[in-house]
Structure formats: C-alpha cells, structure tokens
Design an enzyme around this catalytic site. Structure first.
Site, PDB file in Angstrom:
ATOM      1  N   TYR A 174      65.577  92.706  -6.818  1.00 30.87           N
ATOM      2  CA  TYR A 174      65.883  91.911  -5.627  1.00 30.87           C
ATOM      3  C   TYR A 174      66.835  90.778  -5.981  1.00 30.87           C
ATOM      4  CZ  TYR A 174      65.200  88.570  -1.821  1.00 30.87           C
ATOM      5  OH  TYR A 174      65.400  87.667  -0.800  1.00 30.87           O
ATOM      6  N   LYS A 208      70.739  90.505  -4.702  1.00 29.63           N
ATOM      7  CA  LYS A 208      71.090  89.383  -3.828  1.00 29.63           C
ATOM      8  C   LYS A 208      72.196  88.531  -4.455  1.00 29.63           C
ATOM      9  CE  LYS A 208      69.440  88.190  -0.379  1.00 29.63           C
ATOM     10  NZ  LYS A 208      69.896  88.445   1.023  1.00 29.63           N
TER      11      LYS A 208
END
Length: 331
Positions: free
Chosen positions: A140, A144
């Site tokens: 993640y 990102k």
C-alpha cells in the site's frame, strides 16, 4: 455552479465529501463501485456513476466537464497482492490524471497517505519533507508513493494539483480502522502492545473533508505540494479504545502483548497466509503491529499556516459519531 468529481465516493471518505459538496451547492459526480451506497448519494442530489478507476472508459465519462477532481479512491489494506495495489493505486491514478488533463480541470486534489513515512521506528513531528524510508513498509505505502509521483509529474506538465496525507481516518462509514478493532475484540481481544501506551495520531473524517475543501480554494502558490493532516491530538491507544468501547456499551477484551511477541506472531501468520492464499488477510500483520506499537506523529503546521486548516471535530466527538453510526448499523 461548480462541478466536481469524487472518486472512491462509496468509501468512508469519498461519501461524506460528496454529500458535503452537494450541500454547499456543487454539482457533484460520485464514482464508486457500490450501487446501494450510490443510490443513497443520488437521493442526496449527487450524480452517481458505477465504475472503477482502472477502467479508462469509466474515467473518461466521469471526468468530462468537471472543474475539480477529488481523488479519494484507493486500495487501502495492510494485506494483498502487489499487482492489485498497483492497478488500483498507480494505474488508476494515471487514468485519472490523464483524463483530467485532457478535460482541462482547474484542480486535481489527491488523497495520499502518511504510510509512506512509516519505517517501524518511533517518529515524532514528522514533516512533509522529511526523508522517506529506503523501503516502503508494505505494498500500500509503495504504490501510494508511486501514485504521488504520477500526480506530481502531471502537475509539472500543467495539471494544477495538490495532495493531502491524512493520518488514520475514522468516523461514520469507516470500514478500515475501528471495524477491525471491534472484530478483533469479538474474537481473541484487542492487542494492547506494550500495555496500549503507544501514542496514536488520528483524524476525524469531517476534518479531512474540511482539508480537501481548503485544497480547492488554496492559492496557486501552494500547488504541487503535499500536506500532512491529522487532529493534532495524539492519544495512547488504550485510552482511545477504552473510550470507544464505553461509547459502544461493549465490554473491552484486552490482549496484553509485547511488541516483540506480536511482531513475531504476525510474521508467522503472514507466512501461513502467503502459503495458503485462500485464507485471505491474516488476523494480524506486521504493519498492523507497527501501527499499534510504534508512534508516528505528524507535524501539521504547514497545513495550518498555508491552507488555513484547523481540526474542528475533536477526537471525542469523532469517536461518538462512529459509535452512534455503528450502533445504528448493528440494529
């Protein structure tokens, strides 16, 4: 009447943002994947498009004629396959900035994450320009960070853009933070790493919505920047959870455990779940242990001074909002 697209509009942040914009007179297009929530948004005067940001055609339709794009959609989880995170968080963002640039939107507002700072070492007063870890904490955070670069590249090529990094968003419709804690409590108990005394930095969802609206009206001089967002009021984890469960009128089952033991157990669980993917997300991951056992406190001075951000909803008010919603949903 200004027109705005909100991606991830059936999620815990996009939903209240879309409704807030509509209440303030915007013509809002909400893009998401859950039709039931989409129907609720439509009842509130929002145009709903069932679609996925990974689909270029859906993005093209959603971006057409918009003045502002609020990009809230993301695959946010401590567990999963890299290719899934990449397709949602990186490729999806590429689709949006490409179409937003072609549609000549006035501002592209991107929701990133302070997970990009996390390195399993206690950090206080983390500033936006502080050095980042050599290796991101998980898929993640890695994707990102790549998505931020996509947005910044688009900004350099003429798409007016700005980003926020909100810390641990919670409130009504939250499906990520406190629901996992309630679920853990119903099973083996809530892990209280190092007796639950680690400081946790949180952000009430209404405050994040405020920050996003401030980004839309912010002066051009601050475009191309990312801003930390939190309540600016870190609390010990045990205090937060105890307050929440009192509000929920539920008994709190504490599972006292040391950081070292919890980290080792999480590593073991991750190994098993990688070997047997059908098991899904482990009950405990190393990232989750780190989030509960290692303080990461943001410095939000730049958001205060340059955006005019002030956290108006307190931690107690936010916890009560979540508790009221949770009880209503559980009836």
């Amino acid at each position: 009447m200004k027109r705005a697209l909100v991606t991830g509009a059936t999620g815990g942040l996009g939903r209240p943002l879309a409704m807030r914009l509509a209440s303030e007179g915007w013509e809002v297009t909400a893009m998401g994947r859950q039709e039931e929530i989409g129907a609720t948004l439509e009842a509130g005067g929002v145009r709903f498009i069932k679609g996925d940001i990974r689909d270029e055609r859906s993005v093209e339709v959603a971006c057409a004629g918009q003045d502002v794009v609020y990009h809230c959609a993301a695959l946010s989880s401590p567990w999963g396959r890299y290719r899934d995170f990449y397709s949602s968080n990186v490729q999806g963002t590429k689709n949006l900035v490409d179409r937003a640039a072609r549609s000549k939107v006035e501002r592209f507002i991107h929701v990133s994450t302070p997970s990009i700072y996390f390195n399993y070492i206690p950090r206080y007063e983390v500033h936006e320009n502080d050095p980042l870890p050599v290796k991101p904490a998980n898929h993640y955070a890695a994707t990102k960070l790549l998505a931020e670069q996509v947005v910044m590249d688009a900004h350099s090529n003429g798409l007016p853009s700005i980003m926020i990094r909100p810390r641990a968003i919670f409130g009504p419709h939250d499906q990520t933070l406190f629901p996992r804690i309630v679920a853990a409590n119903a099973k083996r108990g809530v892990p209280m790493i190092n007796n639950g005394q680690v400081l946790i930095d949180l952000t009430c969802v209404d405050n994040v919505v405020d920050a996003l609206l401030l980004c839309e009206s912010a002066p051009e001089a601050v475009l191309g920047r990312a801003y930390n967002i939190s309540n600016g009021d870190p609390r010990p984890f045990a205090e937060l959870v105890s307050t929440l469960f009192d509000m929920l009128d539920m008994p709190l089952h504490r599972l006292n455990i040391s950081y070292r033991t919890a980290y080792g157990a999480a590593a073991l669980l991750e190994g098993v779940h990688r070997f047997i993917p059908a098991l899904g997300e482990p009950m405990l991951t190393r990232y989750t242990v780190g989030s509960l056992g290692v303080p990461q406190i943001l410095n939000i001075n730049d958001a205060r001074e340059q955006l005019g951000y002030t956290p108006r909803v307190s931690i107690e008010e936010g916890l009560q909002q979540f508790a009221d919603w949770w009880r209503a949903e559980s009836c």
